[in-house]
Motif scaffolding. Structure first.
Motif, mmCIF file in Angstrom:
data_model
loop_
_atom_site.group_PDB
_atom_site.id
_atom_site.type_symbol
_atom_site.label_atom_id
_atom_site.label_comp_id
_atom_site.label_asym_id
_atom_site.label_seq_id
_atom_site.Cartn_x
_atom_site.Cartn_y
_atom_site.Cartn_z
ATOM 1 N N ALA A 17 0.822 -1.209 0.000
ATOM 2 C CA ALA A 17 0.000 0.000 0.000
ATOM 3 C C ALA A 17 0.855 1.257 0.000
ATOM 4 O O ALA A 17 0.553 2.240 -0.688
ATOM 5 C CB ALA A 17 -0.934 -0.015 1.207
ATOM 6 N N ILE A 18 1.967 1.239 0.767
ATOM 7 C CA ILE A 18 2.888 2.393 0.793
ATOM 8 C C ILE A 18 3.465 2.652 -0.594
ATOM 9 O O ILE A 18 3.509 3.794 -1.079
ATOM 10 C CB ILE A 18 4.020 2.139 1.811
ATOM 11 C CG1 ILE A 18 3.497 2.288 3.235
ATOM 12 C CG2 ILE A 18 5.199 3.064 1.578
ATOM 13 C CD1 ILE A 18 3.291 3.710 3.687
ATOM 14 N N ILE A 19 3.901 1.579 -1.250
ATOM 15 C CA ILE A 19 4.508 1.731 -2.587
ATOM 16 C C ILE A 19 3.479 2.237 -3.588
ATOM 17 O O ILE A 19 3.761 3.138 -4.405
ATOM 18 C CB ILE A 19 5.121 0.390 -3.038
ATOM 19 C CG1 ILE A 19 6.302 0.015 -2.131
ATOM 20 C CG2 ILE A 19 5.566 0.469 -4.489
ATOM 21 C CD1 ILE A 19 6.832 -1.383 -2.362
ATOM 22 N N LEU A 20 2.269 1.694 -3.548
ATOM 23 C CA LEU A 20 1.217 2.149 -4.463
ATOM 24 C C LEU A 20 0.874 3.614 -4.215
ATOM 25 O O LEU A 20 0.595 4.367 -5.153
ATOM 26 C CB LEU A 20 -0.029 1.278 -4.302
ATOM 27 C CG LEU A 20 0.109 -0.188 -4.741
ATOM 28 C CD1 LEU A 20 -1.173 -0.962 -4.451
ATOM 29 C CD2 LEU A 20 0.456 -0.280 -6.229
ATOM 30 N N ASP A 21 0.893 4.019 -2.949
ATOM 31 C CA ASP A 21 0.625 5.418 -2.625
ATOM 32 C C ASP A 21 1.731 6.317 -3.157
ATOM 33 O O ASP A 21 1.476 7.413 -3.679
ATOM 34 C CB ASP A 21 0.482 5.575 -1.119
ATOM 35 C CG ASP A 21 0.104 7.002 -0.733
ATOM 36 O OD1 ASP A 21 -0.971 7.460 -1.154
ATOM 37 O OD2 ASP A 21 0.903 7.651 -0.017
ATOM 38 N N GLN A 22 2.998 5.873 -3.046
ATOM 39 C CA GLN A 22 4.123 6.646 -3.561
ATOM 40 C C GLN A 22 4.051 6.794 -5.073
ATOM 41 O O GLN A 22 4.396 7.845 -5.638
ATOM 42 C CB GLN A 22 5.457 5.982 -3.176
ATOM 43 C CG GLN A 22 5.788 6.063 -1.697
ATOM 44 C CD GLN A 22 7.085 5.349 -1.383
ATOM 45 O OE1 GLN A 22 7.726 4.807 -2.268
ATOM 46 N NE2 GLN A 22 7.464 5.377 -0.121
ATOM 47 N N LEU A 23 3.588 5.727 -5.731
ATOM 48 C CA LEU A 23 3.500 5.758 -7.196
ATOM 49 C C LEU A 23 2.197 6.410 -7.687
ATOM 50 O O LEU A 23 1.936 6.417 -8.896
ATOM 51 C CB LEU A 23 3.611 4.335 -7.745
ATOM 52 C CG LEU A 23 4.931 3.600 -7.448
ATOM 53 C CD1 LEU A 23 4.858 2.169 -7.938
ATOM 54 C CD2 LEU A 23 6.100 4.327 -8.111
ATOM 55 N N SER A 24 1.406 6.907 -6.735
ATOM 56 C CA SER A 24 0.131 7.566 -7.041
ATOM 57 C C SER A 24 -0.850 6.642 -7.746
ATOM 58 O O SER A 24 -1.770 7.101 -8.427
ATOM 59 C CB SER A 24 0.364 8.836 -7.893
ATOM 60 O OG SER A 24 1.183 9.747 -7.197
ATOM 61 N N ILE A 25 -0.639 5.347 -7.593
ATOM 62 C CA ILE A 25 -1.586 4.381 -8.171
ATOM 63 C C ILE A 25 -2.815 4.265 -7.279
ATOM 64 O O ILE A 25 -3.935 4.112 -7.757
ATOM 65 C CB ILE A 25 -0.908 3.009 -8.344
ATOM 66 C CG1 ILE A 25 0.260 3.140 -9.339
ATOM 67 C CG2 ILE A 25 -1.911 1.958 -8.801
ATOM 68 C CD1 ILE A 25 1.086 1.886 -9.461
ATOM 69 N N MET A 26 -2.585 4.349 -5.965
ATOM 70 C CA MET A 26 -3.686 4.265 -5.010
ATOM 71 C C MET A 26 -3.413 5.280 -3.917
ATOM 72 O O MET A 26 -2.320 5.317 -3.339
ATOM 73 C CB MET A 26 -3.774 2.859 -4.415
ATOM 74 C CG MET A 26 -4.883 2.680 -3.382
ATOM 75 S SD MET A 26 -4.933 0.987 -2.688
ATOM 76 C CE MET A 26 -3.402 0.992 -1.754
ATOM 77 N N GLU A 27 -4.365 6.114 -3.611
ATOM 78 C CA GLU A 27 -4.178 7.147 -2.597
ATOM 79 C C GLU A 27 -4.681 6.641 -1.261
ATOM 80 O O GLU A 27 -5.839 6.257 -1.095
ATOM 81 C CB GLU A 27 -4.935 8.418 -2.983
ATOM 82 C CG GLU A 27 -4.663 9.572 -2.035
ATOM 83 C CD GLU A 27 -5.311 10.866 -2.481
ATOM 84 O OE1 GLU A 27 -5.258 11.843 -1.716
ATOM 85 O OE2 GLU A 27 -5.880 10.900 -3.594
ATOM 86 N N VAL A 28 -3.758 6.615 -0.276
ATOM 87 C CA VAL A 28 -4.091 6.202 1.093
ATOM 88 C C VAL A 28 -3.646 7.328 2.015
ATOM 89 O O VAL A 28 -2.472 7.401 2.389
ATOM 90 C CB VAL A 28 -3.401 4.882 1.483
ATOM 91 C CG1 VAL A 28 -3.897 4.406 2.846
ATOM 92 C CG2 VAL A 28 -3.620 3.819 0.425
ATOM 93 N N PRO A 29 -4.516 8.245 2.367
ATOM 94 C CA PRO A 29 -4.131 9.423 3.159
ATOM 95 C C PRO A 29 -3.522 9.031 4.515
ATOM 96 O O PRO A 29 -4.040 8.165 5.207
ATOM 97 C CB PRO A 29 -5.463 10.169 3.343
ATOM 98 C CG PRO A 29 -6.347 9.656 2.267
ATOM 99 C CD PRO A 29 -5.947 8.244 2.028
ATOM 100 N N SER A 30 -2.418 9.700 4.851
ATOM 101 C CA SER A 30 -1.737 9.561 6.160
ATOM 102 C C SER A 30 -1.277 8.146 6.474
ATOM 103 O O SER A 30 -0.993 7.812 7.624
ATOM 104 C CB SER A 30 -2.649 10.058 7.297
ATOM 105 O OG SER A 30 -3.012 11.404 7.092
ATOM 106 N N LEU A 31 -1.195 7.286 5.461
ATOM 107 C CA LEU A 31 -0.743 5.911 5.723
ATOM 108 C C LEU A 31 0.694 5.892 6.226
ATOM 109 O O LEU A 31 1.060 5.055 7.050
ATOM 110 C CB LEU A 31 -0.869 5.075 4.445
ATOM 111 C CG LEU A 31 -0.463 3.595 4.571
ATOM 112 C CD1 LEU A 31 -1.373 2.863 5.561
ATOM 113 C CD2 LEU A 31 -0.492 2.913 3.208
#
Length: 704
Positions: free
Chosen positions: A345-359
């Motif tokens: 989830a962290i990697i996907l958030d970094q790549l802007s593929i999936m947004e996970v606020p404040s993860l």
């Protein structure tokens, strides 16, 4: 690089499409990205708003730095950045900057220096690199006015990592009210401190378990893993609180995290009873290789690769062990899956593929997942053991109750048997005492038997003298009658003198026979225990002669050389003569026995004479008192027999122990002798050497 550790997780902003700053600053941080101009060199006039930078190269990037191709030409030099900026916010809205950088910088607004972060200098040794991190810096923009933001910047040309990415500066702008309402980094640090406390607690817990249960070495491995985890958290906290480019801290993060991950993998292999095969050692070798790559590449990349490899291996062996150890495997499997899901989830958030606020704020707790799985497994093991112990305790209690009932019954039975056997033992004890008295008396009679022949020999001599002198006296008296008739008075007087002499000799030898009989009676009668003044030399000599003649009477072939050495300065001493006589008779008889046995031994010749001459030596010696101590006498009985074997030396004074053949000794002689000498306040010692002889030495005190 601090901002690289935080930025992929912490930046919650947007790219600026122009130099126009609007009301979005009230709700979020805005990263200054577009329309930067740059120029290599150093001229402070370039901060002046009137300077024309139209010929400067342009770039748009979140990280403010010159392109890599240009930076190689001026790696250690100074570079200027310029940007036109404007805001429409009202006057009551104060703006602030938050800057991340890997170098040193000076921030100018319309030619005025508003911030100096470190020290920028053309001399490389004079540069001071400084990263303000989460500090809030004032940004005094005038609303509705075009202003020039200029930056004088010197990048940190650190040697490691060689292929570092993302060096430079990041500028973020927001209103002061939003900045104060947005403290995620503080929460981020606090969570790392919480995780650090948990790591220290686990270290102490595992180490205590190992110290209390040292046979369970798995707890030691848990403790070492927790130690590396604690060091990893310390390195992260140092990184978060530093203002310089911290390659050493980054290297420590990679190194400690790798060691901790490998130890966790090792512990899980141990717990799940998996063989350390090719895959395990391949992971170890690959991890060691990747640690070396920390000098070449960014630590975030390296630690992510190592973490991914270790997690995948834990996942594999957990699935493999579901059949053999289901519960332990499930614990590690669940935590491993959660861990992998979080980092994906962290990697996907970094790549802007999936947004996970404040993860990213929960990243510290993600590092805690696998160590926590070890702690939960330990709790599971202790829980199982506790249940097992409780079950066993119940079984023990049940067995105890049954045993109590059985013991009660047995105690009653035993009590009856004890009473019966006590009565039987008392009877046996009385019989034993009677038997012991009989044995002691038998020993006395045995010693008397040894004396009988010698006494007969000693009495025979004076009786012969008495008979001979009686016959001579009779003949002299008959002759005297004739002379009286003849009137030869002179001859009568001479004959009378001879008769008187003969009668004196008869009286002397009669007294000698009387003394021998009295000594025999004294030896055989019951001992009164009263001490008498006794000539010890005469006593020793008498018992030597009696024992010798007694043995000669029984064995005509017996012969021995007797050597005596009496100290006549001793005089008379107070002893119980019957008891000391028994001791002397016993020691002398033993000496005669051992020299006789040696003469019969393998050294005896088949014919002719033998070089061995049986010898018994008796001596007495007066010991003068020293420094007020009482004096004493020594009595030695020495033979040149076979000696006493070393195996029997410690037992010779024990009752009923004998080296003589069955029927030839009671085993009480030396035991009684030892007790008699002790009763006199003396000591009986033995000195022996095999095939050379034995010496018994009696020491008796002489009272002052």
């Amino acid at each position: 690089m601090l901002f690289l550790f935080i930025l992929p997780l912490a930046v919650a902003g947007q790219s600026e499409q122009s130099a126009f700053l609007d009301t979005d600053l009230e709700n979020q941080w805005v990263v200054l990205v577009n329309n930067w101009s740059y120029h290599l060199g150093d001229n402070k006039e370039w901060s002046n708003p009137s300077f024309n930078d139209s010929l400067w190269p342009k770039f748009s990037n979140m990280i403010i730095n010159v392109p890599d191709s240009v930076a190689k030409e001026n790696k250690n030099g100074i570079v200027w950045f310029r940007k036109k900026i404007k805001t429409v916010l009202p006057l009551n809205q104060q703006l602030v900057l938050r800057i991340y950088q890997t170098g040193a910088s000076e921030i100018y607004l319309d030619g005025q220096l508003i911030h100096q972060l470190g020290r920028v200098s053309a001399a490389q040794d004079s540069i001071i690199y400084y990263n303000p991190g989460r500090d809030l810096l004032s940004f005094p923009l005038v609303p509705q006015k075009d202003q020039i933001l200029a930056i004088r910047y010197a990048n940190d040309p650190s040697q490691f990592p060689v292929f570092a990415s993302g060096t430079g500066m990041i500028l973020r702008v927001a209103t002061l009210s939003h900045a104060n309402a947005d403290p995620p980094m503080l929460q981020y640090k606090i969570r790392y401190y919480i995780v650090f406390g948990v790591a220290i607690f686990m270290l102490i817990l595992f180490l205590a378990y190992f110290l209390f249960f040292p046979t369970e070495k798995i707890n030691l491995y848990f403790a070492i893993s927790s130690l590396f985890f604690s060091l990893f958290i310390i390195a992260v906290l140092v990184l978060l609180n530093m203002h310089q480019k911290p390659f050493l801290a980054e290297f420590c993060i990679g190194f400690f995290l790798t060691c901790q991950a490998l130890l966790i993998l090792f512990c899980i292999y141990k717990i799940l009873k998996q063989k350390f095969g090719l895959l395990f050692w391949s992971v170890v070798v690959l991890a060691a290789f990747l640690i070396g790559l920390l000098f070449l590449f960014d630590y975030l990349l390296i630690t992510q690769i190592i973490g991914t490899i270790v997690l995948l291996e834990i996942l594999r062996i957990s699935i493999k062990s579901l059949k053999t150890d289901r519960r332990a495997a499930l614990i590690f499997l669940v935590f491993c899956v959660i861990n992998i899901a979080f980092w994906v989830a962290i990697i996907l958030d970094q790549l802007s593929i999936m947004e996970v606020p404040s993860l990213w704020l929960y990243q510290p707790f993600a590092f805690l997942l696998m160590p926590l799985s070890l702690a939960i497994y330990l709790g599971y093991i202790f829980g199982n053991r506790s249940k097992s112990l409780q079950n066993k305790l119940k079984e023990v209690e049940q067995l105890s109750e049954e045993n109590h009932r059985i013991l009660s019954t047995q105690n009653e039975t035993l009590e009856m048997q004890v009473n019966e056997r006590t009565s039987a033992l008392n009877t046996s004890l009385e019989n034993l005492k009677a038997t012991q008295s009989q044995l002691i008396q038998a020993e006395k009679m045995a010693s008397l038997g040894e004396l009988t022949a010698g006494i007969a020999h000693e009495i025979q001599n004076p009786l012969n003298f008495v008979n001979n002198f009686s016959e001579v006296s009779k003949e002299l008296l008959e002759e005297m009658q004739k002379e009286l008739v003849a009137g030869n008075l002179e001859d009568v007087r001479e004959i009378a003198k001879d008769v008187i002499q003969n009668l004196e000799k008869i009286n002397h030898h009669g007294k000698r026979a009387d003394g021998i009989v009295k000594g025999m009676l004294q030896h055989s009668r019951k001992n009164t225990g009263e001490k008498e003044l006794t000539d010890i030399n005469a006593l020793v000599d008498e018992y030597l002669r009696l024992a010798y003649h007694g043995l000669r009477a029984k064995d005509k072939s017996f012969n021995a050389t007797l050597e005596t050495d009496y100290d006549h300065a001793i005089g008379k001493i107070e002893i119980v003569p019957q008891d000391i006589g028994r001791v002397m008779l016993n020691l002398i008889t033993n000496a005669f026995y051992t020299i006789t046995e040696r003469k019969k031994g393998p050294l005896a010749p088949k014919g002719g004479t033998h070089e061995y001459e049986p010898t018994v030596s008796i001596s007495t010696k007066l010991i003068s008192p020293l420094r007020g101590d009482q004096g004493g006498i020594l009595i030695s009985v020495k033979d040149n027999g076979n000696g006493i074997p070393e195996s029997a030396l410690d037992k010779i004074f024990q009752p009923f122990f004998t080296t003589k053949p069955t029927g030839q000794g009671t085993g009480l002689g030396l035991s009684l002798s030892y007790d008699i000498i002790n009763a006199h306040g003396g000591d009986l010692r033995v000195y022996t050497e095999e095939n050379k002889g034995t010496e018994f030495v009696i020491s008796l005190p002489i009272p002052k």
